[in-house]
Design an enzyme around this catalytic site. Sequence first.
Site, PDB file in Angstrom:
ATOM      1  N   ASP A   1      -4.871   5.000  -3.984  1.00  0.00           N
ATOM      2  CA  ASP A   1      -4.836   3.549  -4.155  1.00  0.00           C
ATOM      3  C   ASP A   1      -5.008   2.818  -2.823  1.00  0.00           C
ATOM      4  O   ASP A   1      -5.606   1.747  -2.765  1.00  0.00           O
ATOM      5  CB  ASP A   1      -3.521   3.130  -4.813  1.00  0.00           C
ATOM      6  CG  ASP A   1      -3.480   3.466  -6.301  1.00  0.00           C
ATOM      7  OD1 ASP A   1      -4.552   3.803  -6.855  1.00  0.00           O
ATOM      8  OD2 ASP A   1      -2.404   3.399  -6.902  1.00  0.00           O
ATOM      9  N   GLY A   2      -4.477   3.401  -1.743  1.00  0.00           N
ATOM     10  CA  GLY A   2      -4.638   2.779  -0.437  1.00  0.00           C
ATOM     11  C   GLY A   2      -6.091   2.693  -0.009  1.00  0.00           C
ATOM     12  O   GLY A   2      -6.520   1.707   0.602  1.00  0.00           O
TER      13      GLY A   2
ATOM     14  N   ASN B   1      -2.753  -6.209  -4.761  1.00  0.00           N
ATOM     15  CA  ASN B   1      -1.418  -5.780  -5.184  1.00  0.00           C
ATOM     16  C   ASN B   1      -0.371  -6.872  -5.019  1.00  0.00           C
ATOM     17  O   ASN B   1       0.220  -7.333  -5.988  1.00  0.00           O
ATOM     18  CB  ASN B   1      -0.980  -4.537  -4.411  1.00  0.00           C
ATOM     19  CG  ASN B   1      -1.391  -3.250  -5.085  1.00  0.00           C
ATOM     20  OD1 ASN B   1      -2.012  -3.258  -6.143  1.00  0.00           O
ATOM     21  ND2 ASN B   1      -1.069  -2.135  -4.471  1.00  0.00           N
TER      22      ASN B   1
ATOM     23  N   ASP C   1      16.397 -11.456   2.289  1.00  0.00           N
ATOM     24  CA  ASP C   1      15.526 -10.678   3.171  1.00  0.00           C
ATOM     25  C   ASP C   1      14.070 -11.099   3.073  1.00  0.00           C
ATOM     26  O   ASP C   1      13.322 -11.008   4.054  1.00  0.00           O
ATOM     27  CB  ASP C   1      15.645  -9.187   2.847  1.00  0.00           C
ATOM     28  CG  ASP C   1      16.956  -8.594   3.340  1.00  0.00           C
ATOM     29  OD1 ASP C   1      17.721  -9.320   4.006  1.00  0.00           O
ATOM     30  OD2 ASP C   1      17.206  -7.403   3.060  1.00  0.00           O
TER      31      ASP C   1
END
Length: 264
Positions: free
Chosen positions: A45-46, A122, A150
């Site tokens: 996927d990267g 994404n 955060d």
Amino acid sequence: MRFAITSKGDQKSNILMHKIRTYLLDFDLIYDEDQPDIVISIGGDGTLLYAFHRYSSRLSKTAFVGIHTGHLGFYADWIPDEIEKLVIAIAKTPYQVVEYPLLEVIIRYSHAGKEARYLALNESTVKSIDGTLVMDVEIRGQHFERFRGDGLCVSTPSGSTAYNKALGGAIIHPSISAIQIAEMASINNRVFRTVGSPLILPAHHTCLLKPVNRSDFQITIDHLTLLHKDVKSIQFRVPEEKIRFARFRPFPFWKRVHDSFISD
């Protein structure tokens, strides 16, 4: 037909890249890295995320297909043993185009009205450089909450199985044109309060983040991490552009979810 190939860069992926290129050239297809009709991603996927960003200016003209050489990917539906079958399909078979919605991120700055626009396949995340992130969240032009925590993650439906899922967000079928906002460790007590649940916004809704006490942020666009200074606002919405996948056979989304998270 013009094609290009993107490889993860490891030995296995590079060997497959050279094989597929040779096979497709033998079928009289044209290798064109600048203006391909189809981009073949070999890796995971990267690797497909990298290919998407490389060709993000030609999304209406380019379709993507993925071969995974490692773990099962959400975007890569072919395996190395099937490359001959895939090559014949690309060379001989008209493919079905499946479109997935994307995320548009517009960052506006305090100086001179300058802005930057990005597309994410994404997700995009926003974090403070140091300390707690404090942001006023507006939805459709109306103040919704003051977030303290955060960070925030805004994802696409196809990206809902990635970082968003790890944050407790919902998995959304990519046929639904929407974006999702998930919190990262929000602060909730008697003084400070957030909704505490992921929010799913339809395509005609816009989310706007406005800094409260800082103007420098770490912002990710998929795998890219960027430092932005003097930020005035960050806008998220579903853009008109979509990613196009070349489908030569069924690739059911819920089967991918099952195989990735449930199947042994």
